[in-house]
Scaffold this motif. Structure first.
Motif, PDB file in Angstrom:
ATOM      1  N   PHE A   1      78.568  48.902  25.061  1.00  0.00           N
ATOM      2  CA  PHE A   1      77.485  48.829  26.036  1.00  0.00           C
ATOM      3  C   PHE A   1      76.504  47.702  25.753  1.00  0.00           C
ATOM      4  CE2 PHE A   1      75.063  50.821  22.760  1.00  0.00           C
ATOM      5  CZ  PHE A   1      73.725  50.646  23.075  1.00  0.00           C
ATOM      6  N   ASP A   2      76.352  47.320  24.500  1.00  0.00           N
ATOM      7  CA  ASP A   2      75.360  46.303  24.128  1.00  0.00           C
ATOM      8  C   ASP A   2      75.991  44.943  23.859  1.00  0.00           C
ATOM      9  OD1 ASP A   2      72.665  46.704  24.306  1.00  0.00           O
ATOM     10  OD2 ASP A   2      72.391  47.453  22.269  1.00  0.00           O
ATOM     11  N   ILE A   3      77.205  44.717  24.326  1.00  0.00           N
ATOM     12  CA  ILE A   3      77.877  43.453  24.018  1.00  0.00           C
ATOM     13  C   ILE A   3      77.142  42.264  24.628  1.00  0.00           C
ATOM     14  CG2 ILE A   3      79.456  43.445  26.008  1.00  0.00           C
ATOM     15  CD1 ILE A   3      81.636  42.528  23.917  1.00  0.00           C
ATOM     16  N   GLY A   4      76.370  42.494  25.676  1.00  0.00           N
ATOM     17  CA  GLY A   4      75.580  41.421  26.265  1.00  0.00           C
ATOM     18  C   GLY A   4      74.503  40.896  25.337  1.00  0.00           C
ATOM     19  N   MET A   5      74.166  41.680  24.286  1.00  0.00           N
ATOM     20  CA  MET A   5      73.178  41.231  23.305  1.00  0.00           C
ATOM     21  C   MET A   5      73.671  40.010  22.533  1.00  0.00           C
ATOM     22  SD  MET A   5      70.215  42.641  23.100  1.00  0.00           S
ATOM     23  CE  MET A   5      69.242  44.126  23.405  1.00  0.00           C
ATOM     24  N   THR A   6      74.968  39.766  22.568  1.00  0.00           N
ATOM     25  CA  THR A   6      75.496  38.579  21.876  1.00  0.00           C
ATOM     26  C   THR A   6      75.009  37.294  22.531  1.00  0.00           C
ATOM     27  OG1 THR A   6      77.539  38.620  23.199  1.00  0.00           O
ATOM     28  CG2 THR A   6      77.541  39.819  21.107  1.00  0.00           C
ATOM     29  N   LYS A   7      74.473  37.387  23.742  1.00  0.00           N
ATOM     30  CA  LYS A   7      73.946  36.217  24.454  1.00  0.00           C
ATOM     31  C   LYS A   7      72.451  36.006  24.206  1.00  0.00           C
ATOM     32  CE  LYS A   7      77.990  35.847  26.365  1.00  0.00           C
ATOM     33  NZ  LYS A   7      78.951  34.843  25.858  1.00  0.00           N
ATOM     34  N   VAL A   8      71.826  36.960  23.524  1.00  0.00           N
ATOM     35  CA  VAL A   8      70.378  36.874  23.275  1.00  0.00           C
ATOM     36  C   VAL A   8      70.141  36.161  21.949  1.00  0.00           C
ATOM     37  CG1 VAL A   8      68.252  38.186  22.939  1.00  0.00           C
ATOM     38  CG2 VAL A   8      69.988  39.012  24.551  1.00  0.00           C
TER      39      VAL A   8
ATOM     40  N   LYS B   1      73.361  42.757  32.493  1.00  0.00           N
ATOM     41  CA  LYS B   1      74.266  42.074  33.433  1.00  0.00           C
ATOM     42  C   LYS B   1      75.289  41.225  32.679  1.00  0.00           C
ATOM     43  CE  LYS B   1      75.415  40.434  37.619  1.00  0.00           C
ATOM     44  NZ  LYS B   1      76.188  39.246  37.304  1.00  0.00           N
ATOM     45  N   ASP B   2      74.858  40.554  31.611  1.00  0.00           N
ATOM     46  CA  ASP B   2      75.793  39.741  30.821  1.00  0.00           C
ATOM     47  C   ASP B   2      76.907  40.606  30.234  1.00  0.00           C
ATOM     48  OD1 ASP B   2      74.378  37.430  31.317  1.00  0.00           O
ATOM     49  OD2 ASP B   2      73.266  37.471  29.421  1.00  0.00           O
ATOM     50  N   GLY B   3      76.546  41.783  29.725  1.00  0.00           N
ATOM     51  CA  GLY B   3      77.548  42.680  29.166  1.00  0.00           C
ATOM     52  C   GLY B   3      78.549  43.136  30.217  1.00  0.00           C
ATOM     53  N   PHE B   4      78.052  43.474  31.390  1.00  0.00           N
ATOM     54  CA  PHE B   4      78.934  43.873  32.491  1.00  0.00           C
ATOM     55  C   PHE B   4      79.881  42.739  32.864  1.00  0.00           C
ATOM     56  CE2 PHE B   4      79.603  44.001  37.156  1.00  0.00           C
ATOM     57  CZ  PHE B   4      80.339  45.177  37.243  1.00  0.00           C
ATOM     58  N   ASP B   5      79.351  41.542  32.945  1.00  0.00           N
ATOM     59  CA  ASP B   5      80.180  40.386  33.304  1.00  0.00           C
ATOM     60  C   ASP B   5      81.273  40.133  32.275  1.00  0.00           C
ATOM     61  OD1 ASP B   5      78.804  39.964  35.649  1.00  0.00           O
ATOM     62  OD2 ASP B   5      77.457  38.451  34.798  1.00  0.00           O
ATOM     63  N   ILE B   6      80.974  40.373  31.001  1.00  0.00           N
ATOM     64  CA  ILE B   6      81.988  40.217  29.956  1.00  0.00           C
ATOM     65  C   ILE B   6      83.088  41.263  30.109  1.00  0.00           C
ATOM     66  CG2 ILE B   6      82.423  40.454  27.475  1.00  0.00           C
ATOM     67  CD1 ILE B   6      79.619  39.244  27.008  1.00  0.00           C
ATOM     68  N   LEU B   7      82.693  42.525  30.230  1.00  0.00           N
ATOM     69  CA  LEU B   7      83.662  43.623  30.194  1.00  0.00           C
ATOM     70  C   LEU B   7      84.531  43.690  31.435  1.00  0.00           C
ATOM     71  CD1 LEU B   7      81.502  46.477  28.591  1.00  0.00           C
ATOM     72  CD2 LEU B   7      83.108  44.927  27.476  1.00  0.00           C
ATOM     73  N   ARG B   8      83.988  43.337  32.585  1.00  0.00           N
ATOM     74  CA  ARG B   8      84.785  43.486  33.809  1.00  0.00           C
ATOM     75  C   ARG B   8      85.930  42.475  33.898  1.00  0.00           C
ATOM     76  NH1 ARG B   8      82.024  40.816  38.985  1.00  0.00           N
ATOM     77  NH2 ARG B   8      81.007  39.006  38.058  1.00  0.00           N
ATOM     78  N   LYS B   9      85.951  41.495  33.010  1.00  0.00           N
ATOM     79  CA  LYS B   9      87.028  40.507  33.007  1.00  0.00           C
ATOM     80  C   LYS B   9      88.272  40.998  32.272  1.00  0.00           C
ATOM     81  CE  LYS B   9      83.793  36.604  33.204  1.00  0.00           C
ATOM     82  NZ  LYS B   9      83.242  35.442  32.459  1.00  0.00           N
TER      83      LYS B   9
END
Length: 360
Positions: free
Chosen positions: A170-177, A201-209
């Motif tokens: 769930f927090d994979i988008g934190m890699t962009k922070v 939103k970044d995390g969602f964009d990563i996972l949906r691919k």
């Protein structure tokens, strides 16, 4: 053993439970004798309490929800995956972490196996880790809490797996922070808030691919900061417009964040965090979901030291699922400051005239 604040630890005390590094490896193992150098090192790493050996509580052993080897494997998988997204140079046009879905399906499967062997569903998350490892350990804890909630809700195997994978990532988008934002102690500016909030939103964009990660799992990343009254982000969703997985992960995320030390504040105790959640019922979170969550959390985990209204100090020896706020405690200090001739225990659910003043 008993849990003590770092300020109460003395040279010569021995570590009773391992302390972990950011990748899940052991920093200090069970039985290590502490000295001034070790204590200063732990304090500098942001570790604010630890478990120590103690003759009066030698037989008190907190039972973790998950086995140490399962935790290590899970945290290592999270650590490697998230670092691969931080280091964009490794991709060179290829998909980052191509086996992510399969790897995390295996990780959550092991978590569920461990949970299935428990005699009850009262969770005690008692591992200790360096603050640098917060993101990785936090993702693991949230997945465990979400798994317990999924079981309590009666989800089927496929639903549990989708929820678990979403909770682990769930927090994979934190890699962009930028790391400097995550570790700073001052309040965020408006612009910094926007940068941090983009992680959902970044995390969602990563996972949906990823074809082997469901869109429902990806929504755990997108919706874990949505709030029941519409005050959350990124879309300001309200009530049941927030997917139940997003609600569960958001609740677990908040509880574990509150009970973890952060650079800008001290940790909340479990009882303080639960008080916060109940205060947020109907506003930030659905009240019925909070009630279900709190029925499966150890408010006063085993080995916690408590000051009682009688002036006595006790250490929690056992929790009761039917009275989670009234544990059994072993008295290790009387009101006058003396040690009992021999330790004895009180069942607080039967001693209604005694209340818990605070955790020590």
């Amino acid at each position: 053993m008993r849990k003590v604040q770092i300020g109460m630890v003395k040279p010569g005390d021995k570590v009773a439970k391992p302390i972990f590094q950011e990748n899940g490896n052991v920093l200090l193992g069970e039985g290590v004798e502490l000295n001034d150098r070790y204590i200063d090192r732990l304090r500098n790493l942001g570790i604010d309490f630890l478990f120590i050996e103690d003759g009066m509580t030698a037989d008190i052993i907190p039972e973790d929800a998950i086995r140490e080897e399962t935790r290590k494997q899970a945290v290592d998988t999270i650590y490697k995956t998230m670092n691969s997204f931080k280091d964009q140079t490794v991709s060179k046009g290829r998909t980052i972490a191509p086996d992510m879905g399969r790897n995390f399906r295996a990780v959550f499967g092991q978590i569920m196996q461990d949970l299935a062997t428990r005699p009850n569903m009262l969770v005690n998350l008692s591992s200790i880790h360096a603050m640098d490892g917060y993101l990785f350990q936090h993702s693991f804890n949230v997945a465990v809490l979400a798994g317990i909630m999924g079981i309590a809700k009666g989800f089927n195997r496929n639903q549990l797996e989708e929820l678990g994978i979403g909770a682990l990532l769930f927090d994979i988008g934190m890699t962009k922070v930028p790391a400097k934002l995550l570790n700073q102690t001052r309040a965020f500016t408006v612009e910094e808030h926007k940068v941090v909030e983009a992680h959902a939103k970044d995390g969602f964009d990563i996972l949906r691919k990823y074809h082997d990660i469901s869109i429902v799992s990806a929504h755990c990343a997108l919706q874990h900061h949505e709030r029941y009254n519409g005050s959350g982000y990124p879309r300001g969703l309200k009530e049941n417009d927030i997917h139940i997985f997003g609600q569960i992960v958001g609740l677990a995320d908040t509880f574990d964040a509150l009970t973890s030390p952060r650079p800008y504040r001290k940790r909340y105790t479990a009882s303080e965090a639960i008080e916060f959640l109940f205060a947020a019922g109907g506003t930030f979170f659905d009240l019925d979901l909070i009630k279900l969550f709190c029925r499966h959390i150890s408010i006063y985990p085993v080995a916690t030291s408590l000051l009682l209204s009688t002036g006595q100090v006790g250490v929690v020896t056992e929790n009761n699922e039917l009275a989670v706020h009234r544990p059994r405690v072993r008295i290790i200090m009387e009101a006058n400051g003396t040690m009992p001739v021999s330790p004895y225990e009180l069942e607080l659910k039967d001693e209604l005239h005694i209340t818990i003043v605070k955790e020590l």
